[in-house]
Every structure is written in C-alpha cells, then in structure tokens.
Design a protein around this motif. Structure first.
Motif, PDB file in Angstrom:
ATOM      1  N   THR A 176       0.695  -1.228  -0.019  1.00 59.70           N
ATOM      2  CA  THR A 176       0.012  -0.217   0.022  1.00 59.70           C
ATOM      3  C   THR A 176       0.894   1.160  -0.026  1.00 59.70           C
ATOM      4  O   THR A 176       2.108   1.282   0.491  1.00 59.70           O
ATOM      5  N   LEU A 230      -2.413   3.577  -3.554  1.00 60.22           N
ATOM      6  CA  LEU A 230      -3.016   2.216  -3.256  1.00 60.22           C
ATOM      7  C   LEU A 230      -3.680   2.080  -1.927  1.00 60.22           C
ATOM      8  O   LEU A 230      -3.171   2.773  -0.872  1.00 60.22           O
ATOM      9  N   VAL A 237      -6.479   0.858  -6.632  1.00 62.95           N
ATOM     10  CA  VAL A 237      -5.947   2.012  -7.024  1.00 62.95           C
ATOM     11  C   VAL A 237      -7.194   2.953  -6.607  1.00 62.95           C
ATOM     12  O   VAL A 237      -8.132   2.815  -6.596  1.00 62.95           O
TER      13      VAL A 237
END
Length: 203
Positions: free
Chosen positions: A121, A149, A155
C-alpha cells in the motif's frame, strides 16, 4: 598602460562569454516540457520540441490487481534509435511488453504497454524516459504519474469501471456456483435413487 590592458581583457571576456550564456538559455527554452494532467481519463501528457508523450493508466484487474499502463509517443523528429526507460518502484512487479530500443518516425503515434502489479500500500510515482540517440547528442522527454493504493492494493480513487467489472465477476461467480449446486443436487438425487434400488433385495 596596465589599466588599458585590463579594460581590454575584460571587454574581450564579456564578448566571448555572453553568447555562451545566451546559447545555454536558448537550449533550455527549447527542451522545456509542457505537462497537462487529465484526472478524469487517468492520463498525463508531456510535450516538448522532440516528443509528445501521453501516459494512460488503464482499469485495474480485480482478479490479480495488475494495472495496465500505456505510453503513447508522437515524435516531432525522426528517431531511428529511441530508448524507452521505465522507472518503476521496487514495490511493483513489472511486465514490459515492448523492446527497450525502437525506431520512430516523425509525426506518427506509437503505443507501448506494460503491466505493473502492486505489492504494498502507499502512493508511488511512476515515470518513463524517452531518449533519442543522435550522432552528436541525446534528445529526451519524460512523463510521470502517481498511483495511490489502498490496504487492499486497489487504486485510489476507485475507477467506476473497476467497480462494474468487480460486480460482474461476483454475479458470474454466484451464477456459476448456483448452477453447480443445482446440478450437484440433481445428480445426487439420481444417484441416491439408483443406490436405493441397488441396495433393495429382490422379492
């Protein structure tokens, strides 16, 4: 006399140095890029005197989380030896679908694609350099984009197409599962009837 020589020397230096600075500024103006970002279409365009570059982020794959990236190149010069260099953070797996060196003709548009697969992430910058290798110099332009992310490696902000595809995949999974369960029940009933007949002793 010394004073006159000193003044003459200073004038000579100014005459020779001034064109050099003027030339440097002129080159800098020529190679300056104009960048336009279109968040609605997930594109970034960078244009200078050598290349018009457009980097487009496609819809993320809900199954494997891969993100397609497409680079559109419109050269403003003939570039028989053009190098395409992607700068991807190490937190992504990368699948490059084109050669590193390509032959490009002036005013024609070319597309080159890669897939990146996030592994962590965060917010990351992705850029690509396009370099024209000339006889006595290198001409280049760069375009970059940022990918953010979530903890689920999706996304952000979420594309409407991604949500739609995810729902369609879920419906397809439920439909296939329902059909599978229905067929399994039907087959099980038939097998139970045959098994019951087989186990029943003859009268």
């Amino acid at each position: 006399m010394k004073m006159l020589k000193t003044i003459t020397l200073l004038i000579t230096i100014i005459i020779f140095v001034s064109p050099v600075y003027a030339q440097e500024f002129e080159i800098e103006d020529v190679t300056q890029s104009t960048v336009v970002e279109d968040e609605d279409n997930n594109t970034v365009k960078s244009t200078n005197s050598y290349f018009e570059l457009e980097l487009k982020r496609g819809v993320q794959n809900p199954l494997n989380k891969e993100i397609p990236l497409t680079l559109y190149i419109t050269p403003k010069i003939d570039s028989p030896k053009t190098q395409i260099l992607w700068n991807i953070p190490s937190t992504f797996g990368v699948d490059i679908k084109h050669s590193e060196f390509v032959d490009l003709n002036k005013d024609q548009t070319y597309s080159f694609s890669i897939d990146v697969k996030p592994e962590r992430t965060g917010s990351y910058g992705i850029s690509v350099n396009v370099i024209s290798w000339q006889f006595d110099t290198n001409l280049t332009n760069t375009v970059s984009s940022t990918i953010t992310l979530s903890k689920s490696l999706i996304v952000q902000p979420v594309d409407p197409e991604f949500t739609l595809i995810s729902l369609l995949l879920l419906l397809a999974f439920l439909l296939v599962s329902g059909i599978g369960i229905y067929l399994l029940v039907k087959i099980s009933k038939k097998l139970l009837i045959k098994l019951k007949i087989w186990l029943t002793p003859p009268v």
